[in-house]
Design a protein around this motif. Sequence first.
Motif, PDB file in Angstrom:
ATOM      1  N   GLU A 272      22.297 -46.630 -16.141  1.00  0.00           N
ATOM      2  CA  GLU A 272      22.922 -45.368 -15.771  1.00  0.00           C
ATOM      3  C   GLU A 272      24.109 -45.620 -14.835  1.00  0.00           C
ATOM      4  O   GLU A 272      24.158 -46.610 -14.094  1.00  0.00           O
ATOM      5  CB  GLU A 272      21.894 -44.439 -15.096  1.00  0.00           C
ATOM      6  N   THR A 285      33.767 -39.468 -12.843  1.00  0.00           N
ATOM      7  CA  THR A 285      32.503 -38.709 -12.876  1.00  0.00           C
ATOM      8  C   THR A 285      31.336 -39.676 -13.034  1.00  0.00           C
ATOM      9  O   THR A 285      31.520 -40.869 -13.286  1.00  0.00           O
ATOM     10  CB  THR A 285      32.455 -37.695 -14.040  1.00  0.00           C
ATOM     11  N   GLN A 286      30.101 -39.114 -12.911  1.00  0.00           N
ATOM     12  CA  GLN A 286      28.899 -39.929 -13.092  1.00  0.00           C
ATOM     13  C   GLN A 286      28.399 -39.909 -14.524  1.00  0.00           C
ATOM     14  O   GLN A 286      27.373 -40.503 -14.837  1.00  0.00           O
ATOM     15  CB  GLN A 286      27.777 -39.427 -12.173  1.00  0.00           C
ATOM     16  N   HIS A 287      29.083 -39.212 -15.408  1.00  0.00           N
ATOM     17  CA  HIS A 287      28.648 -39.117 -16.788  1.00  0.00           C
ATOM     18  C   HIS A 287      29.127 -40.329 -17.577  1.00  0.00           C
ATOM     19  O   HIS A 287      30.305 -40.676 -17.547  1.00  0.00           O
ATOM     20  CB  HIS A 287      29.159 -37.833 -17.444  1.00  0.00           C
ATOM     21  N   THR A 312      31.699 -43.148 -22.742  1.00  0.00           N
ATOM     22  CA  THR A 312      31.676 -41.738 -22.352  1.00  0.00           C
ATOM     23  C   THR A 312      31.482 -40.774 -23.516  1.00  0.00           C
ATOM     24  O   THR A 312      31.075 -39.635 -23.309  1.00  0.00           O
ATOM     25  CB  THR A 312      32.985 -41.360 -21.635  1.00  0.00           C
ATOM     26  N   LYS A 313      31.777 -41.239 -24.746  1.00  0.00           N
ATOM     27  CA  LYS A 313      31.621 -40.359 -25.908  1.00  0.00           C
ATOM     28  C   LYS A 313      31.118 -41.149 -27.111  1.00  0.00           C
ATOM     29  O   LYS A 313      31.482 -42.318 -27.290  1.00  0.00           O
ATOM     30  CB  LYS A 313      32.945 -39.676 -26.279  1.00  0.00           C
ATOM     31  N   LYS A 318      30.235 -35.936 -25.792  1.00  0.00           N
ATOM     32  CA  LYS A 318      30.032 -36.533 -24.482  1.00  0.00           C
ATOM     33  C   LYS A 318      28.669 -37.216 -24.364  1.00  0.00           C
ATOM     34  O   LYS A 318      27.665 -36.694 -24.848  1.00  0.00           O
ATOM     35  CB  LYS A 318      30.166 -35.473 -23.384  1.00  0.00           C
ATOM     36  N   ARG A 320      25.995 -38.475 -21.540  1.00  0.00           N
ATOM     37  CA  ARG A 320      25.691 -38.263 -20.122  1.00  0.00           C
ATOM     38  C   ARG A 320      25.068 -39.496 -19.479  1.00  0.00           C
ATOM     39  O   ARG A 320      25.354 -39.800 -18.323  1.00  0.00           O
ATOM     40  CB  ARG A 320      24.746 -37.072 -19.962  1.00  0.00           C
ATOM     41  N   THR A 321      24.158 -40.163 -20.227  1.00  0.00           N
ATOM     42  CA  THR A 321      23.394 -41.271 -19.651  1.00  0.00           C
ATOM     43  C   THR A 321      23.247 -42.401 -20.666  1.00  0.00           C
ATOM     44  O   THR A 321      23.458 -42.210 -21.874  1.00  0.00           O
ATOM     45  CB  THR A 321      21.979 -40.805 -19.248  1.00  0.00           C
ATOM     46  N   GLU A 324      20.521 -41.530 -23.206  1.00  0.00           N
ATOM     47  CA  GLU A 324      20.997 -40.664 -24.285  1.00  0.00           C
ATOM     48  C   GLU A 324      21.722 -41.488 -25.345  1.00  0.00           C
ATOM     49  O   GLU A 324      21.509 -41.300 -26.549  1.00  0.00           O
ATOM     50  CB  GLU A 324      21.918 -39.583 -23.729  1.00  0.00           C
TER      51      GLU A 324
END
Length: 450
Positions: A272, A285-287, A312-313, A318, A320-321, A324
Amino acid sequence: MKKSVSVLTAIALSTAMAFGSLSAQAAHPLQVDGQNLPSLAPLLEQVTPAVVNISVAGTKVTRQNIPEPFRHFFGPDALEGAKQPFRGLGSGVIIDADKGYVITNYHVIHQADEIKVTLNNGKEYLAEKIGEDQQSDIALLQIDAKDLTEIKLANSDDLRVGDFTIAIGNPFGLGQTVTSGIVSALGRSGLNMQNYENFIQTDAAINSGNSGGALLNLNGELIGINTAILGPNGGNIGIGFAIPVNMVKNLTAQILEYGEVRRGLLGITGGELTPELAEAFGHDTQHGAFVNQVMEGSAAEKAGIEAGDIITKLNNQKIRTFSELRAKIATLGAGKKVSLTVVRDGKEQVFNVTLQEAKETNIAAKSLHPALDGATLSSSDGKIKGVLVEKVLPNSPAARAGLEEGDIILGINRYRVKDMDDMRKVIEDKPAVLALNIQRGNASLYRVIR
């Protein structure tokens, strides 16, 4: 009285605004100050026939943990274990009315000898299991029935926190029950780190028996399959989880095409994204998913992904983690072509990747057969193809059966096994006796496990 009616009118109007266009097409005949009160009833009349109750029956083998010095005092039945009948309840969703396909959770039908599907109109059908996937908790069933109703599948990537949700299932065996709430969070993971998790979190009431049931949006479309709850006593406290329908679509497509799930593999390790990492690597960002390592010869290396990248994508959606990303890649399937948006040195780049096929490695053998409890197994990647015994816990059933670290299992019950997939197929039905052909150093030997 005039004041109280005005309050009711305000509540009705605010609810109608929250539900958007639904109130116009699904108005309840009751009115307040000439305004129709919104209702989900017309929508539910259309979709509830597509949600089914599932009941299962089967037998489980319970084994006696008898120390080796005392085993000769007991008969073979005691050593083999007692067969105990079990019954269970759950829910399911019809996704193809013409072919009779029903989606449910793996844990609802696992080890069941008989699976019954009950429609909303009370009709019962025996179901055939088409395929299942333990790590994503999905199973596909089929029933032979006519005039079924199916649910339209939404695009779960379009979900936002705050979207309204409707959960339909069979809690505690009460029969079909409807609850409502909102999307509380997206991309949830951490319930079972061995599995592929990318859950929708909702506060719609979900209880035991709702597993396998439908999570819908206000268009009556399926957005997820309800699968788990957090609750101190197995009851609802407003934290429920559903498998996103996009994952379900990918998994069922693989089951129907290949008879199994063929996982996609990117070939990275990571974690993460912390605030410190984001700042250090020029990300605001943290995403995102941080890449620690890229495996040699992997799909990621061939595409140009590097350690230190922040993904990031995925396919312009997008991420997030890291959890994911891991779940989405695994369920997309081997051979799929995907695009990854990466932040490197503070700048975005896009890479096209063709996913490789993941081979299962390093699993607890207890999940395969109780007699192997205590052993950790993986597919051997050396010259000798088989199943490598990586670790054996002292005094465990596997240790008492004579397995040792470094053993390579070449065959089971006269069947050649070259990897974990072969082994799983041979012992899927939990045979009472396992005759293991083992390579130990330069010696070949047999171990018979009961």
